[in-house]
Scaffold this active site. Structure first.
Site, PDB file in Angstrom:
ATOM      1  N   GLY A  26      10.408 -21.623 -73.920  1.00 53.67           N
ATOM      2  CA  GLY A  26       9.203 -20.934 -73.485  1.00 53.67           C
ATOM      3  C   GLY A  26       8.845 -19.780 -74.398  1.00 53.67           C
ATOM      4  O   GLY A  26       8.907 -19.885 -75.626  1.00 53.67           O
ATOM      5  N   GLU A  84      14.842 -15.583 -62.760  1.00 48.63           N
ATOM      6  CA  GLU A  84      15.017 -15.981 -61.365  1.00 48.63           C
ATOM      7  C   GLU A  84      15.689 -17.339 -61.206  1.00 48.63           C
ATOM      8  O   GLU A  84      16.144 -17.673 -60.107  1.00 48.63           O
ATOM      9  CB  GLU A  84      13.673 -15.974 -60.631  1.00 48.63           C
ATOM     10  CG  GLU A  84      12.623 -16.917 -61.190  1.00 48.63           C
ATOM     11  CD  GLU A  84      11.731 -16.302 -62.255  1.00 48.63           C
ATOM     12  OE1 GLU A  84      10.618 -16.808 -62.441  1.00 48.63           O
ATOM     13  OE2 GLU A  84      12.173 -15.316 -62.891  1.00 48.63           O
ATOM     14  N   HIS A 108      18.120 -10.794 -72.031  1.00 44.57           N
ATOM     15  CA  HIS A 108      17.906  -9.786 -70.995  1.00 44.57           C
ATOM     16  C   HIS A 108      19.140  -9.817 -70.116  1.00 44.57           C
ATOM     17  O   HIS A 108      19.666 -10.892 -69.802  1.00 44.57           O
ATOM     18  CB  HIS A 108      16.646 -10.103 -70.189  1.00 44.57           C
ATOM     19  CG  HIS A 108      16.325  -9.110 -69.112  1.00 44.57           C
ATOM     20  ND1 HIS A 108      16.498  -7.743 -69.277  1.00 44.57           N
ATOM     21  CD2 HIS A 108      15.834  -9.262 -67.856  1.00 44.57           C
ATOM     22  CE1 HIS A 108      16.115  -7.119 -68.169  1.00 44.57           C
ATOM     23  NE2 HIS A 108      15.713  -8.032 -67.295  1.00 44.57           N
ATOM     24  N   ASP A 191      14.804  -1.632 -69.168  1.00 42.17           N
ATOM     25  CA  ASP A 191      13.771  -2.653 -69.335  1.00 42.17           C
ATOM     26  C   ASP A 191      12.978  -2.834 -68.046  1.00 42.17           C
ATOM     27  O   ASP A 191      11.739  -2.854 -68.056  1.00 42.17           O
ATOM     28  CB  ASP A 191      14.414  -3.970 -69.755  1.00 42.17           C
ATOM     29  CG  ASP A 191      13.390  -5.033 -70.108  1.00 42.17           C
ATOM     30  OD1 ASP A 191      12.788  -4.923 -71.199  1.00 42.17           O
ATOM     31  OD2 ASP A 191      13.176  -5.959 -69.312  1.00 42.17           O
ATOM     32  N   GLU A 195       8.977  -1.814 -67.504  1.00 39.52           N
ATOM     33  CA  GLU A 195       8.012  -2.815 -67.055  1.00 39.52           C
ATOM     34  C   GLU A 195       7.295  -2.371 -65.781  1.00 39.52           C
ATOM     35  O   GLU A 195       6.081  -2.568 -65.641  1.00 39.52           O
ATOM     36  CB  GLU A 195       8.736  -4.136 -66.778  1.00 39.52           C
ATOM     37  CG  GLU A 195       9.266  -4.837 -68.015  1.00 39.52           C
ATOM     38  CD  GLU A 195      10.195  -5.984 -67.669  1.00 39.52           C
ATOM     39  OE1 GLU A 195      10.539  -6.744 -68.589  1.00 39.52           O
ATOM     40  OE2 GLU A 195      10.591  -6.110 -66.486  1.00 39.52           O
TER      41      GLU A 195
END
Length: 327
Positions: A26, A84, A108, A191, A195
């Site tokens: 992705g 997720e 991440h 992070d 965000e």
């Protein structure tokens, strides 16, 4: 003071003879896979056979395989699917294929920090995180530059985990501009905070509130859009290149005086207090639990917010103006 690593500081030898399995193709996956391949690395791609990325990876010259096959063949398993679903995919499709001495890698730290993935003790746990969207990571690499990156080591089973993370950053183009070492906890918490309160959540809420204030006061939606959203890019570009003080030097004296004196009235101590509350929710795991439950329930809150925000007047006028200006 943090050390910044550049090309001259890093050797790709740490990746010699190793197969890098990119799981996901992705936003980050396609860029990292192509950059590392173009740097001479042995890269394979693991995907769902019925997923939309399968044909895209084939068109880009890869021979995609299932996630299980990639995890079995890979020496470094770089997991680049959404936060997720990482835990579920890891448990069902990756875990049993990991071998002693492998490296489990991320861009991440969410799933490691919040224990969605409990890794085996006999592998390296590392992070290589370009600090930019995948499109930029690829464009800058092709232009002979790169996007700054972070590396982190959570578990150093082989004693070579840092060398591997740095080599991956170099192969992706990060050391062309600079790579900083951090920790999984620091990267994840900062992070998420950025965000939520600034980069995405805070800036979007600020722009919409400014737009609404002007429209409610009788100004046209078009002017409100230009002044509150369109020009934001011009200012952010200066922030990116020259910092906050550089931004003040790049605007008029009127804008500087008005901004320096009025800005703190809008973003005041009350805002900072609420920012601290958001940070606490991140640090204590409350946000992570909420986000996991949201996904188990089918993301009803997120889908509702998406629908509501898509119907906001700033979206309608923005689409119309961008089309007229061919942006």
């Amino acid at each position: 003071m943090v050390k910044i690593y550049y090309d001259k500081d890093v050797d790709l030898e740490a990746l010699k003879g190793k197969t890098i399995a990119i799981i996901g193709y992705g936003i980050q996956g396609h860029a990292q896979a192509k950059n590392m391949r173009d740097s001479g690395m042995d890269v394979i791609v693991g995907l769902r056979p019925d997923g939309s990325s399968w044909e895209k990876a084939k068109a880009d010259g890869f021979e995609p395989m299932t996630i299980e096959e990639a995890a079995e063949k890979g020496d470094i398993i770089q997991i680049l699917i959404p936060d997720e679903i990482q835990g579920r995919v890891y448990r069902k499709q990756i875990k049993e294929h990991i071998k002693e001495g492998n490296a489990l890698s991320f861009s991440h730290g969410f799933n490691i920090r919040f224990n969605q993935i409990v890794s085996p003790e006999n592998v390296d746990i590392i992070m290589m995180a370009p600090k930019g969207p995948g499109g930029m990571v690829r464009r800058e690499y092709l232009a002979g530059s790169g996007v700054p990156a972070l590396i982190a080591v959570e578990q150093n089973y082989t004693g070579k985990a840092k060398d591997i993370a740095l080599a991956m950053a170099k192969a992706c183009g990060g050391t062309r501009v600079g790579v900083i070492e951090t920790t999984f906890t620091e990267e994840t918490e900062t992070d998420l905070f950025g965000e939520q309160v600034d980069l995405c959540g805070g800036s979007a809420a600020l722009i919409k509130s400014a737009f609404e204030t002007l429209v409610e006061a009788g100004y046209s939606k078009e002017m409100a859009y230009f002044e509150c959203l369109h020009e934001m890019k011009l200012i952010v570009d200066i922030y990116y290149k020259a910092g906050i003080e550089g931004m003040w030097e790049g605007v008029s004296n009127t804008a500087e005086y008005g901004g320096r004196t009025r800005g703190p009235r809008v973003i005041d101590e009350g805002v900072k207090k609420r920012m601290k509350e958001v940070l606490t929710e991140i640090q204590n795991g409350e946000f992570a639990r909420e986000w996991m439950l949201e996904n188990k329930a089918g993301a009803p809150v997120l889908n509702s917010l998406r629908k509501e925000d898509a119907e906001h007047p700033i979206e309608e006028v923005g689409k119309r103006l961008r089309k007229m200006m061919k942006i």
